[in-house]
Design an enzyme around this catalytic site. Sequence first.
Site, PDB file in Angstrom:
ATOM      1  N   HIS A 171       0.846  -1.188   0.000  1.00 59.26           N
ATOM      2  CA  HIS A 171       0.000   0.000   0.000  1.00 59.26           C
ATOM      3  C   HIS A 171       0.888   1.248   0.000  1.00 59.26           C
ATOM      4  O   HIS A 171       2.101   1.154   0.214  1.00 59.26           O
ATOM      5  CB  HIS A 171      -0.943   0.013   1.221  1.00 59.26           C
ATOM      6  CG  HIS A 171      -0.248   0.104   2.542  1.00 59.26           C
ATOM      7  ND1 HIS A 171      -0.095  -0.968   3.395  1.00 59.26           N
ATOM      8  CD2 HIS A 171       0.347   1.152   3.171  1.00 59.26           C
ATOM      9  CE1 HIS A 171       0.547  -0.589   4.483  1.00 59.26           C
ATOM     10  NE2 HIS A 171       0.833   0.681   4.372  1.00 59.26           N
TER      11      HIS A 171
HETATM   12  C1  T46 Z   1       2.871   1.061   7.060  1.00 60.11           C
HETATM   13  C2  T46 Z   1       3.776  -0.070   7.278  1.00 60.11           C
HETATM   14  C3  T46 Z   1       5.206   0.303   7.270  1.00 60.11           C
HETATM   15  C4  T46 Z   1      -5.587  -0.524  12.479  1.00 60.11           C
HETATM   16  O1  T46 Z   1      -6.781  -0.799  12.649  1.00 60.11           O
HETATM   17  N1  T46 Z   1      -4.995   0.437  13.240  1.00 60.11           N
HETATM   18  C5  T46 Z   1      -3.699   0.761  13.085  1.00 60.11           C
HETATM   19  O2  T46 Z   1      -3.199   1.634  13.808  1.00 60.11           O
HETATM   20  C6  T46 Z   1      -2.906   0.111  12.087  1.00 60.11           C
HETATM   21  C7  T46 Z   1      -1.448   0.482  11.883  1.00 60.11           C
HETATM   22  C8  T46 Z   1      -3.513  -0.859  11.340  1.00 60.11           C
HETATM   23  N2  T46 Z   1      -4.833  -1.159  11.524  1.00 60.11           N
HETATM   24  C9  T46 Z   1      -5.437  -2.233  10.719  1.00 60.11           C
HETATM   25  C10 T46 Z   1      -5.566  -1.898   9.250  1.00 60.11           C
HETATM   26  C11 T46 Z   1      -5.436  -3.249   8.590  1.00 60.11           C
HETATM   27  O3  T46 Z   1      -6.708  -3.863   8.517  1.00 60.11           O
HETATM   28  O4  T46 Z   1      -4.633  -3.389  10.820  1.00 60.11           O
HETATM   29  C12 T46 Z   1      -4.573  -4.062   9.570  1.00 60.11           C
HETATM   30  C13 T46 Z   1      -3.128  -4.194   9.109  1.00 60.11           C
HETATM   31  O5  T46 Z   1      -2.598  -2.858   8.965  1.00 60.11           O
HETATM   32  P1  T46 Z   1      -1.635  -2.450   7.762  1.00 60.11           P
HETATM   33  O6  T46 Z   1      -2.194  -2.912   6.477  1.00 60.11           O
HETATM   34  O7  T46 Z   1      -1.356  -1.008   7.908  1.00 60.11           O
HETATM   35  O8  T46 Z   1      -0.336  -3.301   8.128  1.00 60.11           O
HETATM   36  P2  T46 Z   1       1.073  -3.327   7.423  1.00 60.11           P
HETATM   37  O9  T46 Z   1       1.929  -4.164   8.278  1.00 60.11           O
HETATM   38  O10 T46 Z   1       0.928  -3.690   5.998  1.00 60.11           O
HETATM   39  O11 T46 Z   1       1.618  -1.800   7.449  1.00 60.11           O
HETATM   40  C14 T46 Z   1       2.157  -1.175   8.610  1.00 60.11           C
HETATM   41  C15 T46 Z   1       1.552   0.210   8.882  1.00 60.11           C
HETATM   42  O12 T46 Z   1       0.300   0.072   9.411  1.00 60.11           O
HETATM   43  C16 T46 Z   1       1.524   1.029   7.644  1.00 60.11           C
HETATM   44  O13 T46 Z   1       1.050   2.325   7.907  1.00 60.11           O
HETATM   45  O14 T46 Z   1       3.167   1.960   6.303  1.00 60.11           O
HETATM   46  O15 T46 Z   1       3.517  -0.881   8.437  1.00 60.11           O
END
Ligand code: T46
Length: 134
Positions: A47
């Site tokens: 993303h």
């Molecule tokens: C990034 C990289 C480096 C939440 O509900 N609250 C939160 O604070 C966060 C961070 C995530 N979520 C939910 C959203 C998704 O459904 O948790 C799920 C996984 O999150 P995300 O797709 O953001 O996870 P990653 O590991 O792909 O990305 C993370 C960071 O969240 C993102 O901002 O840039 O690490």
Amino acid sequence: MEKLLQLQKITSEEARIFVFEGEKFDFDVKRIYFTRDVPVGQIRGHHAHKTLQQVLLCPHGAIRVTLDDGLGNKESAILDTPEKGLYVGPALWRTMEWLKPESLLLVFASQNYIAEDYIRDYDLFLGFARNQFK
Ligand code: T46
């Protein structure tokens, strides 16, 4: 595109302390979170963010971060030492690959979690990236 940051290492008796002073951030830190318990080989991310700025650190283990600006430039950095941080600005498609067991991804972020700030469709991201530089 890639901006690696160096943490200060303090070696004291039976310990090493890693320091990243506030003035090294290009933004005010609003939020800190970390991701752990990810199996080796898993690739997360896929993303971009419209406005979020972050510094990524891997205090333990090794994680490959790949950044794509949507304009034909792609770079990878392996975060495999607590001394390295990576600044990730807006409009960058990112993936994070877990290279070692128990690796920890620590994130300092410029704003709270906003689902609308995410672009999760690569084609939409390409359009967004092109519009940034019109
Ligand atoms: C990034 C990289 C480096 C939440 O509900 N609250 C939160 O604070 C966060 C961070 C995530 N979520 C939910 C959203 C998704 O459904 O948790 C799920 C996984 O999150 P995300 O797709 O953001 O996870 P990653 O590991 O792909 O990305 C993370 C960071 O969240 C993102 O901002 O840039 O690490």
